[in-house]
Design an enzyme around this catalytic site. Structure first.
Site, mmCIF file in Angstrom:
data_model
loop_
_atom_site.group_PDB
_atom_site.id
_atom_site.type_symbol
_atom_site.label_atom_id
_atom_site.label_comp_id
_atom_site.label_asym_id
_atom_site.label_seq_id
_atom_site.Cartn_x
_atom_site.Cartn_y
_atom_site.Cartn_z
ATOM 1 N N ARG B 177 -3.303 20.123 -14.226
ATOM 2 C CA ARG B 177 -4.206 21.111 -14.825
ATOM 3 C C ARG B 177 -3.449 21.976 -15.828
ATOM 4 N NH1 ARG B 177 -7.675 23.302 -9.565
ATOM 5 N NH2 ARG B 177 -8.771 21.329 -9.178
ATOM 6 N N SER B 272 0.960 -12.623 5.003
ATOM 7 C CA SER B 272 2.164 -13.255 4.506
ATOM 8 C C SER B 272 1.930 -14.747 4.525
ATOM 9 C CB SER B 272 3.322 -12.888 5.417
ATOM 10 O OG SER B 272 4.300 -13.892 5.382
ATOM 11 N N LYS B 278 2.784 -10.811 10.479
ATOM 12 C CA LYS B 278 3.179 -9.595 9.781
ATOM 13 C C LYS B 278 1.998 -8.785 9.278
ATOM 14 C CE LYS B 278 6.536 -9.585 6.889
ATOM 15 N NZ LYS B 278 7.408 -9.987 5.770
ATOM 16 N N ASN B 280 1.640 -6.290 6.348
ATOM 17 C CA ASN B 280 2.465 -5.821 5.241
ATOM 18 C C ASN B 280 1.951 -4.533 4.605
ATOM 19 O OD1 ASN B 280 4.300 -7.874 5.494
ATOM 20 N ND2 ASN B 280 3.156 -9.249 4.157
ATOM 21 N N ARG B 311 6.442 12.985 -40.822
ATOM 22 C CA ARG B 311 5.792 11.997 -39.937
ATOM 23 C C ARG B 311 6.709 10.792 -39.799
ATOM 24 N NH1 ARG B 311 1.156 9.623 -41.119
ATOM 25 N NH2 ARG B 311 0.784 10.312 -43.256
#
Lengths: 452, 452, 452, 452
Positions: B177, B272, B278, B280, B311
């Site tokens: 913000r 997996s 597993k 994960n 520029r």
């Protein structure tokens, strides 16, 4: 819709090599090669391997859908092997991806892309080198100001400048060829790097797999040891940096106040919306931008070497987009610099004019040297220093020199002109240009990295 | 085809905000706002402005083609204004982009995208904060081991851990913000930053332009002074780093041997290919990857502050993809961490078990304190040190303590248990949780960054 | 022996603030303040606190030895508190560092150094701003070429250039003041961030501690949440980048072929070993080098935000040298740019000459505008374009314009000269300079960061 | 006073190699070698060369003063050659630094330091490799959990883990040797890279100079082409990253809840001020910190390749401290990891315990394989999946397996135990360890980089 990054700061060919679809296709090449290797090793049935080969070759890969599934699966290998399995009959299905882990597929697929990418880079660099070599020959004797710390220093020739660029580019080709020999390897280790599910047959499969893909076999699986990846990244970063160096030289030479070289014009290229008279160095600045973008990825790969245990969570996955970005943007840098160099307009008359900017001061050392044998080194040096210190505003060194009685007594006006002629004070310039050209010839004589 | 980088390491919403087409559309918004502003200022005819508004709103923008032209033109503003002019009649054409330079269009368009991007990030962070706040409340009293330098140190509660994450996330919302108030400004300076072609009317147009776009007016044009861009980049990098810190905590908590928290399961998530057992931490690692990719762009913007003269050539153009990548990947990190946190499965029983790992050593300091008022601080400390040094292998501190005659003489077994109870040695834990929750409530009470 | 890095790329004052000894002394300030705070809170005896105060003030701190012990202890707080305890009698010893953890000491000590460092930077930036403001006023009307993408674009004044530098520098002061309000906080949490060993009294001690040190109190301990550290690092990186931008502008202006401004000479400054005629921009390039070295540390702090659990192993410790390097090299950049700017020699005559380089093409837009009201905008534009396209080699736009019958019919030679006079085509230049000067005045009116 | 950065995050030997005094001494070595070379080439008198040799060897170099003069001169070569000239008689003075430019001196001096630095790194890496090799042999059969994405995956042995570290370290030695062959070159080009003041004799002097210093001769001067510098930097960065990977593995293994390996204790090492029971991984985290600090410098060198024209202003000078920092911190990482590894305490019993954490699930794949030949692959797989899905809370896979009638019918309890024994499912582990050891032996057999 195309991403600005790829369209503006890369090349279509390199973008294609690293597209999402190409990535998935390379994974299929791994699965095919694995199936063939395991069939050759007698580990899976030949018929299963053949089905895998055929299913992989077919159309119908929906890359977008698979990438979206990748996002939730965390790996592309799971949705991809599922997709592949779905196209096989029950009996073959169990042999897909047999004994491999996701990372075996993904890393090897990446290596296949790297090989294509290195090939493209080499081609681009060789085109650039050819342009540099032409300039080195053509402007071998075109005298200009050599500049150090943004100040004119001593005369050089534009041929020498081009020769130094050439030597730099040649070294990049050598660098990429060299790194290629170290990184173009299969990845194959299974879930924990032991190839456990292949019993004692894993290393034999590894060799056959490498043979299928025409890649090397690494000493050990490299799931979590990423020094080669980092080395490749660094090599690309060095190439990108080399491009930026040369492109920046072009920017400097092309300044309104210098004007010694400028990019060739082309329709739709380099105009200015507000200033119709400008000729903008679009290729040079785009090469610099692309190089910056490439280099940004190198630390990701270096810091990313910290990969946990046997296979990592986070730093490995960050490689997936980082390496392709490196290739893409390095290619952009090479290509845009190549474009600038191949159309470069050289302005020898501005080079000559600019050499006059210091009204001869650049040649003071040469004058000292000429006087040294006649007056003694010390006296000569002191005399020239005094001349310079007393130069009237706007007065040239040549006229002041000729008007100095001590010098007139020993050097004719002609001899003074010779001593102050930039073309006569070039040292080993010519020999150095020859060296660069010879090394380039040697490079051409050697082999190429195989490319797509 | 979708790029892996965007699909896996970003969000669809943020990818859309920074697509090539969205970029070009934002430029059209600039041209429309400029035309309206100049019409309001009496500088261009109202009819011309109206034509520009209508032509910009229509379909038919071929983003791909315009990006390809950008690659050779070096700027998207030239092909875009040409495209726009081509849809106007002769009389209106000359008023397109009047008094502006390419960079005015491109920078302001980028700022419009930043505003959308900041809004999306804020929303994602607030969702994440809500999850953290819920965890902080729910597990306010759930004791676990606090860990320092990867070792158990003293007890904390999971609520405190979540409260620290919460405070970190809250600060990121505040940070964005805050930076928004400084960077959401128009760019408007004309070719060299003087607004020369608008005579003395340039600053008045600038105000109207800002009014049209609901952006701020900067003190001076900032074509080559990019501190605000770098500040924005750095703020996003800090947000990304904050996400990575928390995601890494989740990885550490979810290790098989720790098991104190794990990501929720979902179909197709985190399996997996080789190891069906597993679970994960896909979201956590993807958040880390995305954060790494975001942070990689920050130095590009910092080093890229070196922009030449009025520029720049190179470093400015490198911002075009670098900032969008920062937004995209920061969004990916926020979103994936949000997903992990909102589905987090917490395992208080593993937390309790793990607290026993050192068999009470974590509570030695607490025991010392309890004994200090009875035996004197020094004697108490020395006694506890001796107890620890003489602990038999596998023996718990509690039983050794109770068996020690000097202690038994002054502390009952119950009192020893109380002194060794982690729940009784939490210091200001509760008050700190309250603080984090209060600050979060304060954040919710304040306003939001306007978003798309 | 002094390190080249500190001597060449920093300032003596900043090097002193971040010396090893100063670091350890700042830690002693923490221990003293903690003892006082705990004495005020009735937690430790007043006599013990007094002993700690006296022992800390005495001589005899062997910084070298303590740093060597730090290397093996892994933290300076352990050898330091041991050293301090060794100077107290038995009774006071146990109250040293009471309830604190190493990181409380080290982080708070660092914050004290940051405060000094921010004060020094602010002072340096204000001196630089004063030089810029002087230049902005003095050269308010000195016309020169505005340059974009390394090409001359439209006229500006050197005053405007200096005003843009000024505004950039002013924003850096504001940035540092702003970040100071967020990061100048104590660290105080005890071993796991709960302040457990202070029972319920920890937060009261925290307030008194902050009061002793004149620092703020954070919402929660921030041992492993380093967003403020990263924000500070990024702010310094932005300051460094701002210095590099301006220094690079000086390099560009000082090129032999541009020659519009040069660094003042001084004995022993900027000569060249081989080329006596050169006047080298030593300050500018040293500022750039220093800025590069500063920025290099920013990613360390951003990536280093990934700090494990309650207190980290590795990334935290890497902050110890990284932040001081950032301060040191940012100070070097500020100081060297300040030196360049305060001695800058401006060459208006070269500015005028360089404006002639394009023989008037820079003023084509101005000429179009002048003709527009007489011939109609379109006709005017077409006519000027044709004039430019047909310019003979070396011919000036002014003479060609005057020789063009269509123009001669409507514009007198004087009017042509006015239309082609750069001084008449400066738009809002003057108003923008005023804005920058006003903002600078506002900055001076506001307060300073307290400094050593 | 010593800087914390050097004392804590480097080694004394490497700090000495890159001290300010050592830098200046290396420059004197260049001047001596140049004088000798030019005397051998007949360009300067032998007597002058001898004076230069003697004057350089003498005491009385005030490094601090010369560095301070460097700060204003912008280069150390000018005050240094002035200092040297001041110690010669009139006649010899003019031959100091003859034909060379500042950068010739400084770059070549740096190369001499690099050579020493590479030697020190090689030595450190070889010590580390020896420790890894010992561990690989000793724990060749010590079974432990292999871990992927922070989860236990399949069994490995600690010997394999050490072998992978070994292979990684061995590759770093090879990498440094390799890069040494490319970067250990003289710099010699004179003011603008043409060796103008040596007439045609420059290249001959270059060869003799290289011979004097035992360095290579580059194709061309490389004043502004820094690809070799960047390559060296990157190689060091890769070494640092490799150290951080292994150090992080040690941190993970040493967590309280994992406890499989810990750093050896030493007096004054790794205690905690607040928690006496902790054993802190000081070496591992310091190695990580040092590695992060090293890697931070790599982008400076990559981006710094953009060096203007024939010799640069800013990016070259930034190399002076950046490369030494890379060496220093890489040495710190190597040394601290070496210390951790040489004293590593390995806990095979914790490895065994941790393998039980999933009660056999790690061995599901192995069980499937054992059943496949008896029941058919598909049936076997389905059966095991069902077993796992139906496991009671806390039940081990072994007992559930033995209780399953379909399995009991074909596999004895013994056979089940064998199928579930991690030691029996290690695939190519042993062969891979052998490979790593062989490559290490090969490295030892090859030559060393010459070192101080």
């Amino acid at each position: 819709v195309s991403e600005p990054a790829s369209v503006i700061f890369s090349t279509p060919a390199m973008t294609a090599v690293f597209s999402g679809e190409a990535w998935l296709r390379a994974m299929l090449r791994f699965e095919v090669a694995l199936a063939r290797a395991e069939s050759r090793a007698g580990i899976i049935p030949r018929a299963a391997a053949e089905q895998i080969v055929q299913a992989s070759a077919a159309d119908g890969l929906d890359a977008d859908a698979l990438l979206r599934e990748t996002a939730s699966a965390g790996t592309p290998a799971i949705p991809l092997t599922k997709w592949l399995s779905g196209r096989l009959d029950e009996g073959a299905r169990r042999y897909v991806h047999f004994g491999a882990t996701s990372q075996d597929t993904i890393d090897t697929a990446s290596v296949l892309q790297w090989r294509d990418g290195l090939g493209l880079l080499e081609r681009g660099l060789l085109e650039l080198a050819a342009s540099c070599a032409t300039l080195a020959e053509r402007y071998r004797f075109t005298v200009m100001a050599g500049r150090t710390v943004m100040q004119q220093a001593l005369p050089i020739t534009f041929g020498l400048k081009a020769a130094r660029w050439l030597a730099l580019v040649v070294r990049q080709v050598e660098r990429l060829r060299d790194v290629g020999t170290r990184v173009l390897l299969i990845q194959f280790g299974g879930a924990a790097g032991t190839l456990a599910s292949l019993g004692g047959g894993g290393l034999r499969v590894a060799e056959l797999l490498a043979d299928e893909l025409n890649l090397g076999v690494p000493d050990l699986p490299w799931h979590a040891e990423r020094d080669r990846v980092a080395e490749l990244a660094a090599a690309l970063g060095v190439v990108a940096g080399a491009m930026a160096k040369v492109a920046n030289d072009l920017l400097l030479l092309g300044q309104t106040e210098v004007g010694e070289a400028s990019e060739g014009a082309a329709p739709g290229k380099g105009g200015s919306s507000a200033m119709p008279h400008k000729r903008n160095p679009v290729d040079a600045w785009t090469a610099i931008s692309a190089a910056r973008l490439a280099i940004a990825q190198v630390p990701t790969l270096l810091n990313g070497m910290v990969q946990e245990n046997e296979r990592a969570a986070g730093n490995w996955q960050a490689e997936w987009p980082a390496l392709p970005d490196l290739f893409r943007h390095t290619a952009g840098a090479v290509s845009r610099l190549g474009s600038a160099m191949s159309t470069l307009e050289v302005h020898p008359e501005r080079m000559r004019e600019n050499l006059q900017q210091t009204r001869g001061l650049l040649m003071a050392e040469s004058l000292s040297t000429a006087l040294a044998s006649l007056l003694g080194r010390e006296a000569a040096h002191a005399l020239v220093q005094r001349l310079i210190a007393n130069l009237a505003d706007g007065e040239a060194l040549a006229s002041a020199t000729k008007a100095e009685p001590q010098i007139a007594a020993v050097l004719s006006a002609d001899a003074v002109d010779r001593a102050l002629d930039p073309a006569g004070y070039l040292g080993s310039t010519n020999a150095l240009i020859d060296r660069a050209l010879r090394r380039y010839q040697g490079l051409l004589a050697a082999g190429f990295i195989p490319s797509p």
